[in-house]
Design a protein around this motif. Structure first.
Motif, short mmCIF file in Angstrom:
data_model
loop_
_atom_site.label_atom_id
_atom_site.label_comp_id
_atom_site.label_asym_id
_atom_site.label_seq_id
_atom_site.Cartn_x
_atom_site.Cartn_y
_atom_site.Cartn_z
N THR A 64 62.45 39.72 49.07
CA THR A 64 61.76 39.08 50.09
C THR A 64 62.31 37.44 50.25
O THR A 64 62.55 37.00 51.28
CB THR A 64 60.16 39.13 50.19
OG1 THR A 64 59.87 40.64 50.31
CG2 THR A 64 59.38 38.44 51.42
N VAL A 65 62.26 36.87 49.18
CA VAL A 65 62.66 35.58 48.93
C VAL A 65 64.09 35.29 49.56
O VAL A 65 64.52 34.56 50.19
CB VAL A 65 62.32 34.99 47.47
CG1 VAL A 65 63.03 33.62 47.32
CG2 VAL A 65 61.04 35.01 47.03
N GLN A 66 65.07 36.24 48.81
CA GLN A 66 66.35 36.29 49.16
C GLN A 66 66.58 36.43 50.65
O GLN A 66 67.34 35.42 51.19
CB GLN A 66 67.16 37.30 48.53
CG GLN A 66 68.47 37.15 48.28
CD GLN A 66 69.24 38.18 49.55
OE1 GLN A 66 68.63 39.11 50.01
NE2 GLN A 66 70.45 37.66 49.95
N TYR A 67 65.78 37.33 51.31
CA TYR A 67 65.96 37.75 52.74
C TYR A 67 65.63 36.49 53.73
O TYR A 67 66.25 36.04 54.38
CB TYR A 67 65.10 38.71 53.17
CG TYR A 67 65.28 39.10 54.72
CD1 TYR A 67 66.26 39.64 55.45
CD2 TYR A 67 64.19 38.61 55.56
CE1 TYR A 67 66.15 40.09 56.64
CE2 TYR A 67 64.08 38.88 56.80
CZ TYR A 67 65.16 39.41 57.41
OH TYR A 67 65.22 39.72 58.63
N GLN A 68 64.16 35.89 53.16
CA GLN A 68 63.95 34.77 54.09
C GLN A 68 64.87 33.30 53.70
O GLN A 68 65.17 32.79 54.46
CB GLN A 68 62.36 34.34 53.49
CG GLN A 68 61.57 35.35 53.95
CD GLN A 68 60.16 34.76 54.00
OE1 GLN A 68 59.87 33.75 53.72
NE2 GLN A 68 59.02 35.75 54.23
N ARG A 69 65.34 33.56 52.56
CA ARG A 69 66.31 32.20 52.47
C ARG A 69 67.62 32.34 53.14
O ARG A 69 68.05 31.48 53.80
CB ARG A 69 66.72 32.28 50.81
CG ARG A 69 67.57 31.16 50.38
CD ARG A 69 67.98 31.01 48.95
NE ARG A 69 68.15 32.20 48.40
CZ ARG A 69 69.45 32.67 48.18
NH1 ARG A 69 70.41 32.06 48.82
NH2 ARG A 69 69.46 33.80 47.41
N THR A 70 68.10 33.69 53.10
CA THR A 70 69.55 33.67 53.89
C THR A 70 69.11 33.88 55.36
O THR A 70 70.06 32.85 55.92
CB THR A 70 70.33 35.07 53.68
OG1 THR A 70 69.35 35.95 53.83
CG2 THR A 70 70.79 35.21 52.08
N SER A 71 67.93 34.19 55.86
CA SER A 71 67.76 34.10 57.32
C SER A 71 67.35 32.45 57.62
O SER A 71 67.84 32.18 58.62
CB SER A 71 66.65 35.09 58.00
OG SER A 71 65.49 34.47 57.18
N SER A 72 66.94 31.86 56.73
CA SER A 72 66.43 30.56 56.99
C SER A 72 67.86 29.79 57.15
O SER A 72 68.00 28.54 57.95
CB SER A 72 65.65 29.82 55.99
OG SER A 72 64.46 30.67 55.98
N LEU A 73 68.89 29.85 56.26
CA LEU A 73 69.87 29.14 56.37
C LEU A 73 70.75 29.55 57.60
O LEU A 73 71.42 28.75 58.08
CB LEU A 73 70.81 29.62 55.02
CG LEU A 73 70.43 29.20 53.60
CD1 LEU A 73 71.45 29.59 52.56
CD2 LEU A 73 70.57 27.66 53.51
#
Length: 86
Positions: A64-73
């Motif tokens: 979830t962290v990885q998904y939110q990080r990449t979508s935020s970028l």
């Protein structure tokens, strides 16, 4: 030597950390993110934490962290490119 003044920075607080951002454009882009996504970006890119460490701190799965990080970028990139073209 270059003098730097606190008024020339934006300070973001995440957990017990303060992160100073010198770029006004980046600070504006980070402010446009929801708080949790902004925290993930700050913890990962400015404080050097891994997705697992962030997940443990925020009580989230690493994926979830990885998904939110990449979508935020992607959101940050789009925001900053749009402002740069104005």
């Amino acid at each position: 030597m270059l003098d730097e003044y606190p008024s020339e920075q934006s300070i973001f607080s995440v957990l017990e950390y303060d992160v100073a951002i010198k770029s006004e454009l980046l600070a504006d882009a980070l402010t446009a993110l929801p708080e949790q996504k902004r925290d993930i970006i700050l913890l990962y890119h400015f404080l050097g934490m891994t997705d697992k460490e962030i997940g443990d701190l925020l009580h989230m799965a690493r994926q979830t962290v990885q998904y939110q990080r990449t979508s935020s970028l992607r959101h940050l990139k789009k925001y900053m490119e749009g402002k740069a073209n104005e």
